[in-house]
Enzyme design. Structure first.
Site, mmCIF file in Angstrom:
data_model
loop_
_atom_site.group_PDB
_atom_site.id
_atom_site.type_symbol
_atom_site.label_atom_id
_atom_site.label_comp_id
_atom_site.label_asym_id
_atom_site.label_seq_id
_atom_site.Cartn_x
_atom_site.Cartn_y
_atom_site.Cartn_z
ATOM 1 N N GLU A 46 -42.384 -104.854 105.952
ATOM 2 C CA GLU A 46 -41.998 -105.691 104.919
ATOM 3 C C GLU A 46 -40.278 -105.299 104.973
ATOM 4 O OE1 GLU A 46 -43.704 -104.993 101.033
ATOM 5 O OE2 GLU A 46 -45.568 -104.875 102.301
ATOM 6 N N LYS A 55 -35.120 -96.460 106.951
ATOM 7 C CA LYS A 55 -33.871 -96.967 106.647
ATOM 8 C C LYS A 55 -32.764 -97.490 107.804
ATOM 9 C CE LYS A 55 -33.827 -95.798 102.170
ATOM 10 N NZ LYS A 55 -33.263 -94.548 101.357
ATOM 11 N N LEU A 113 -40.916 -93.650 98.292
ATOM 12 C CA LEU A 113 -41.407 -93.785 99.596
ATOM 13 C C LEU A 113 -40.807 -92.708 100.559
ATOM 14 C CD1 LEU A 113 -40.773 -97.624 100.123
ATOM 15 C CD2 LEU A 113 -42.866 -96.418 100.243
ATOM 16 N N CYS A 131 5.110 -103.195 81.714
ATOM 17 C CA CYS A 131 4.944 -102.658 82.919
ATOM 18 C C CYS A 131 5.041 -103.679 84.047
ATOM 19 C CB CYS A 131 3.284 -102.285 82.638
ATOM 20 S SG CYS A 131 2.775 -101.470 84.372
ATOM 21 N N ASP A 184 -32.624 -132.196 87.409
ATOM 22 C CA ASP A 184 -32.284 -131.075 86.141
ATOM 23 C C ASP A 184 -32.230 -131.646 85.001
ATOM 24 O OD1 ASP A 184 -31.759 -129.216 87.883
ATOM 25 O OD2 ASP A 184 -29.925 -128.719 87.532
ATOM 26 N N TYR A 185 -31.780 -133.102 85.099
ATOM 27 C CA TYR A 185 -31.664 -133.884 83.927
ATOM 28 C C TYR A 185 -32.912 -134.343 83.338
ATOM 29 C CZ TYR A 185 -30.262 -137.865 80.932
ATOM 30 O OH TYR A 185 -30.334 -138.889 79.733
ATOM 31 N N ASP A 186 -33.742 -134.687 84.040
ATOM 32 C CA ASP A 186 -35.142 -134.949 83.595
ATOM 33 C C ASP A 186 -35.809 -133.597 83.376
ATOM 34 O OD1 ASP A 186 -35.124 -137.744 83.592
ATOM 35 O OD2 ASP A 186 -35.662 -137.580 85.983
ATOM 36 N N ASP A 234 -34.466 -131.181 81.952
ATOM 37 C CA ASP A 234 -33.822 -130.664 80.622
ATOM 38 C C ASP A 234 -34.513 -131.577 79.190
ATOM 39 O OD1 ASP A 234 -32.419 -128.752 81.568
ATOM 40 O OD2 ASP A 234 -30.669 -130.014 81.628
ATOM 41 N N LYS A 294 -37.100 -103.864 102.989
ATOM 42 C CA LYS A 294 -36.897 -103.085 101.811
ATOM 43 C C LYS A 294 -35.758 -103.646 101.102
ATOM 44 C CE LYS A 294 -37.090 -98.046 100.637
ATOM 45 N NZ LYS A 294 -35.850 -98.034 99.842
ATOM 46 N N CYS A 301 5.437 -97.981 85.868
ATOM 47 C CA CYS A 301 6.309 -97.962 84.792
ATOM 48 C C CYS A 301 6.334 -96.493 84.065
ATOM 49 C CB CYS A 301 5.837 -98.872 83.663
ATOM 50 S SG CYS A 301 4.270 -98.362 82.790
ATOM 51 N N TYR A 328 -44.093 -107.000 96.300
ATOM 52 C CA TYR A 328 -44.695 -106.310 97.568
ATOM 53 C C TYR A 328 -45.784 -105.449 97.206
ATOM 54 C CZ TYR A 328 -41.856 -102.702 95.178
ATOM 55 O OH TYR A 328 -41.286 -101.509 94.203
ATOM 56 N N CYS A 388 -2.968 -98.431 81.726
ATOM 57 C CA CYS A 388 -1.545 -98.215 81.403
ATOM 58 C C CYS A 388 -1.386 -99.230 80.304
ATOM 59 C CB CYS A 388 -0.450 -98.668 82.478
ATOM 60 S SG CYS A 388 0.839 -99.278 81.893
ATOM 61 N N LYS A 415 -46.546 -100.220 105.940
ATOM 62 C CA LYS A 415 -47.484 -100.087 105.136
ATOM 63 C C LYS A 415 -48.788 -100.146 106.125
ATOM 64 C CE LYS A 415 -45.222 -101.519 101.311
ATOM 65 N NZ LYS A 415 -45.106 -102.665 100.058
ATOM 66 N N GLU A 437 -39.410 -106.024 93.521
ATOM 67 C CA GLU A 437 -37.924 -105.667 93.243
ATOM 68 C C GLU A 437 -37.128 -106.719 92.556
ATOM 69 O OE1 GLU A 437 -37.864 -102.685 94.363
ATOM 70 O OE2 GLU A 437 -35.711 -102.127 94.550
ATOM 71 N N ASP A 489 -33.255 -104.356 98.220
ATOM 72 C CA ASP A 489 -32.684 -103.327 97.385
ATOM 73 C C ASP A 489 -32.113 -103.771 95.919
ATOM 74 O OD1 ASP A 489 -31.131 -101.018 97.218
ATOM 75 O OD2 ASP A 489 -29.509 -101.568 98.349
ATOM 76 N N CYS A 531 1.596 -94.059 84.648
ATOM 77 C CA CYS A 531 1.504 -95.262 85.568
ATOM 78 C C CYS A 531 2.323 -95.238 86.766
ATOM 79 C CB CYS A 531 1.803 -96.417 84.624
ATOM 80 S SG CYS A 531 1.827 -98.036 85.498
HETATM 81 P P1 AMP Z 1 -37.104 -95.025 97.305
HETATM 82 O O1 AMP Z 1 -36.337 -95.328 95.947
HETATM 83 O O2 AMP Z 1 -36.006 -94.952 98.319
HETATM 84 O O3 AMP Z 1 -38.099 -93.686 97.221
HETATM 85 O O4 AMP Z 1 -37.890 -96.204 97.764
HETATM 86 C C1 AMP Z 1 -38.859 -96.627 97.035
HETATM 87 C C2 AMP Z 1 -38.516 -97.998 96.325
HETATM 88 O O5 AMP Z 1 -38.356 -98.920 97.289
HETATM 89 C C3 AMP Z 1 -39.650 -98.490 95.352
HETATM 90 O O6 AMP Z 1 -39.572 -98.084 94.252
HETATM 91 C C4 AMP Z 1 -39.438 -100.026 95.487
HETATM 92 O O7 AMP Z 1 -38.563 -100.213 94.327
HETATM 93 C C5 AMP Z 1 -38.368 -100.405 96.695
HETATM 94 N N1 AMP Z 1 -38.909 -101.061 97.828
HETATM 95 C C6 AMP Z 1 -38.193 -102.279 97.959
HETATM 96 N N2 AMP Z 1 -38.832 -103.005 98.949
HETATM 97 C C7 AMP Z 1 -40.064 -102.426 99.017
HETATM 98 C C8 AMP Z 1 -41.343 -103.078 99.639
HETATM 99 N N3 AMP Z 1 -41.267 -103.904 100.554
HETATM 100 N N4 AMP Z 1 -42.202 -102.216 99.556
HETATM 101 C C9 AMP Z 1 -42.308 -101.103 98.857
HETATM 102 N N5 AMP Z 1 -41.100 -100.649 97.943
HETATM 103 C C10 AMP Z 1 -40.254 -101.502 98.229
HETATM 104 ZN ZN ZN Z 2 2.503 -99.361 83.948
#
Ligand code: AMP
Ligand code: ZN
Length: 669
Positions: free
Chosen positions: A111, A309, A81, A427, A31-33, A35, A113, A406, A222, A421, A285, A170, A115, A403
């Site tokens: 793949e 899901k 999706l 309190c 990190d030092y180098d 920076d 999914k 109190c 993705y 509150c 896919k 994502e 979040d 509250c």
């Molecule tokens: P949904 O919002 O439930 O319709 O799911 C679609 C969203 O899943 C997409 O807009 C992506 O942001 C997200 N997503 C996450 N991982 C993946 C992936 N491996 N392939 C495609 N979409 C993905």
């Molecule tokens: Zn209070």
């Protein structure tokens, strides 16, 4: 070498190190180098503004302020999706696409999914051109300045590909960084963020990109969209862009049947909990890009992909009562008291209801059967009501107006999701939480006194505030429940010892809103004493590095309150450290700011603790184990061989204590 060439070389070198670290997770420089080189580059760029480049590694720190994000129409719509929840759903989907394509010979890419929040990145001639959020799928917000600060997103590609393409991914906030952000929030009396996903998507809309730069965001890719993609399959395309510098998770796999897809699902159904980030399912896919074209899209989603899901860890149970909790700063949190239920391996009796809006939105009532879910967060939450089981005599919930502690009327300011509150100094919960914060480990670190004892002392009328602790007499404590002479003595001793705690910790202990550990250190260093801090104006306060209006306002408010002035005066009279000691002052500097040290072995000039203290006094940080983030290892005699090896393999400089002294005395750079 020309200046321009020097700049180009430095950019290229830093870019490679950055890629190795953030995408490949394999540091090739300390990190030092890093920076040092970054500073060199920044200097050259500042002196030669004609060579400015928005994609230079120096631009990743942000600083651009966006008041209103531009709306941009997506060149290619960002679809949703279709969802599936069972093997049957997947088999149905397979039949449908086999029919359209007229072949049973279809392979798939599986793949996870991820979040977070989706993002569309446009690259032109090997460089990031812009970044747009999904928005409604047709148009989104341009957030390029914020996206540039995310270190795993390449600003310049490693290699040549086609000149123009879009890539989707994502934006996520891995658990580790999320939890750290929350720890800091809790330290300053703020509500923790609810979950990584919302925090990630909220981060994209921050107006100040340097704030985004501070958040440990990541981006997992993705999908590639390009008219002239030379690759024939989705999988190959992802592999190709991985080599360009994008973070495409190694978890992707090719499957050639629904059975194989199901094996993938079962594997990740449990293994996903070992991942450093949140996932909520998998995405299947069709692998052939030609088949993808043939299948096309429905009104909402591609026919060539489907999400599966994961089942959320959810249970239903009866809501017995809603109670209200008061926090250190007076924030009220409604809590669901539940009929105990087993959820993800633990018994759940309480769940968060968040705030009044949430209760109203879900129309949650006492007596209802509610759904409880456990996400990435620690506290389970109520996510819905089973209306079919609602008792006939049920009544809508009327949110607390006063509250619970109190009985002061609660307030709720415009734009704030929480009720408060306002009885800050009267309190009971707020009073005791403040004292509990004062004695806590990171603050005054008082041995022999715990949170429950604070409540007891308060209930018995022995303390009203933290200054009262220093007036406690052993005779007052011994008669209390569960107290013996020994424990009473320990407590008094612990309190007495705390007068040696250094000023910066005392400042943190005072519990000024928004003044966490780091801010307290900064303020202590800058103002040097409580008096000059409390006399500082808003304008003077914001001059301090990283102190903004919100913190400054809070400090001023604290300082003008007569009660606080009296408390601080009393602490002073007991001998509590309310200024930086002479000795510390003499030995202090900022010279090691931003550097992390590992101390290993036996030393001759310093004893170990003094060495650590010296590092901190000079603005450095002491960490216990060697990682890519370590700037230096200070090695004494008998340094462990595994540590040595690790430091060497990560390329971290190993220095002696003599060399360290040179470093802080400014003899070497
Ligand atoms: P949904 O919002 O439930 O319709 O799911 C679609 C969203 O899943 C997409 O807009 C992506 O942001 C997200 N997503 C996450 N991982 C993946 C992936 N491996 N392939 C495609 N979409 C993905
Ligand atoms: Zn209070």
């Amino acid at each position: 070498m020309s200046i321009e060439q020097q700049i180009i070389n430095l950019r290229e070198e830093l870019r490679t190190h950055n890629y190795n670290y953030y995408v490949l997770d394999n540091a090739t420089i300390s990190d030092y180098d890093f920076d040092l080189k970054l500073k060199d580059l920044a200097k050259l760029e500042a002196e030669n503004p004609q060579f400015f480049d928005a994609n230079s590694p120096t631009q990743r720190v942000g600083g651009e302020i966006t008041k209103n994000f531009n709306t941009v129409v997506h060149k290619n719509r960002m679809y949703s999706l279709a969802n599936s929840y069972s093997k049957e759903d997947l088999l149905d989907w397979e039949k449908r696409i086999q029919k359209i394509i007229g072949s049973e010979d279809i392979t798939y890419t599986c793949e996870l999914k991820y979040d977070g929040a989706s993002i569309n990145l446009t690259y032109e001639n090997g460089m990031l051109k812009n970044a747009v959020t999904r928005g409604d799928g047709f148009e989104g917000d341009e957030v390029t300045a914020n996206i540039r600060t995310i270190k795993s997103i390449p600003l310049v590609l490693n290699d040549e590909f086609i000149p123009n393409f879009e890539i989707r991914g994502e934006i996520i906030l891995p658990f580790e960084g999320f939890n750290k952000m929350n720890e800091e929030r809790i330290d300053i009396g703020e509500e923790p963020y609810r979950n990584p996903r919302n925090t990630a998507s909220g981060s994209l809309k921050l107006q100040d990109s340097s704030e985004v730069a501070k958040r440990p965001l990541d981006c997992l890719l993705y999908q590639v969209i390009a008219n002239d993609n030379p690759k024939k399959t989705h999988f190959e395309t992802l592999e190709t862009v991985r080599n360009l510098g994008f973070k495409v998770p190694q978890t992707i796999e090719i499957c050639s049947s629904i059975d194989e897809i199901f094996q993938f699902i079962e594997k990740w159904n449990t293994r996903r909990f070992d991942l450093p980030y949140e996932t909520d399912g998998i995405v299947v896919k069709v692998n052939s890009l030609h088949f993808q074209d043939e299948l096309g899209y429905t009104a909402k989603s591609p026919r060539w992909a489907i999400a599966y899901k994961f089942k959320a860890e959810q249970e239903s149970t009866v809501l017995n009562e809603i109670t209200y909790q008061v926090g250190r700063t007076g924030a009220i949190t409604p809590v669901a008291n539940l009929e105990p239920v087993q959820l993800a391996g633990t018994t759940v009796k309480r769940a968060s209801l968040h705030n009044a809006d949430q209760i109203e939105k879900l129309d949650i009532r006492v007596g209802d059967t509610v759904f409880v879910e456990k996400g990435g967060e620690i506290i389970p939450k109520v996510v819905g009501v089973d209306l079919s089981k609602r008792p006939i005599n049920s009544e809508p919930t009327i949110y607390a107006t006063h509250c619970p502690d109190c009985n002061t009327e609660l307030i709720r300011t415009e734009g704030d999701a929480k009720h408060y509150c306002p009885n800050e100094y009267g309190c009971p919960t707020q009073i005791t939480s403040r004292i509990q914060h004062f004695i806590s480990r990171k603050a005054m670190n008082i041995d022999g006194l715990g949170a429950e004892t604070v409540e007891l002392l308060f209930k018995e009328g022995l303390i009203q505030n933290y200054a009262d602790l220093y007036e406690l007499k052993i005779e007052q404590i011994i008669p209390l429940e569960r107290m013996a002479e020994k424990s009473a003595k320990n407590m008094i001793e612990g309190i007495k010892k705390s007068i040696d705690i250094p000023f910066e910790k005392v400042l943190f202990a005072l519990g000024i809103r928004f003044v966490g550990e780091t801010v307290a250190k900064k303020l202590a260093k800058y103002f040097k004493s409580i008096d000059s801090l409390m006399n500082a104006s808003q304008e003077e306060l914001i001059k301090v590095d990283e102190i903004g209006d919100r913190i400054a306002e809070s400090v001023v408010e604290f300082s003008q309150n007569l009660l606080n002035i009296q408390l601080v005066d009393r602490l002073k009279s007991y001998g509590v450290q309310l200024e930086i000691s002479e000795e510390v002052l003499e030995n202090q500097s900022n010279i090691l700011e931003g550097k992390a040290f590992v101390v290993s072995g036996v030393f001759t000039i310093f004893n170990r603790n003094d060495l650590k203290k010296s590092i901190e006094d000079n603005g450095g940080k002491v960490v216990s184990s060697i990682s890519k983030k370590t700037s230096f290892v200070i090695a004494g005699e008998n340094m462990g061989p595994s540590k040595l090896q690790k430091a060497e393999s990560l390329g971290i400089p190993i220095i002696t204590e003599e060399k360290y002294l040179e470093l802080i005395n400014g003899d070497s750079h």
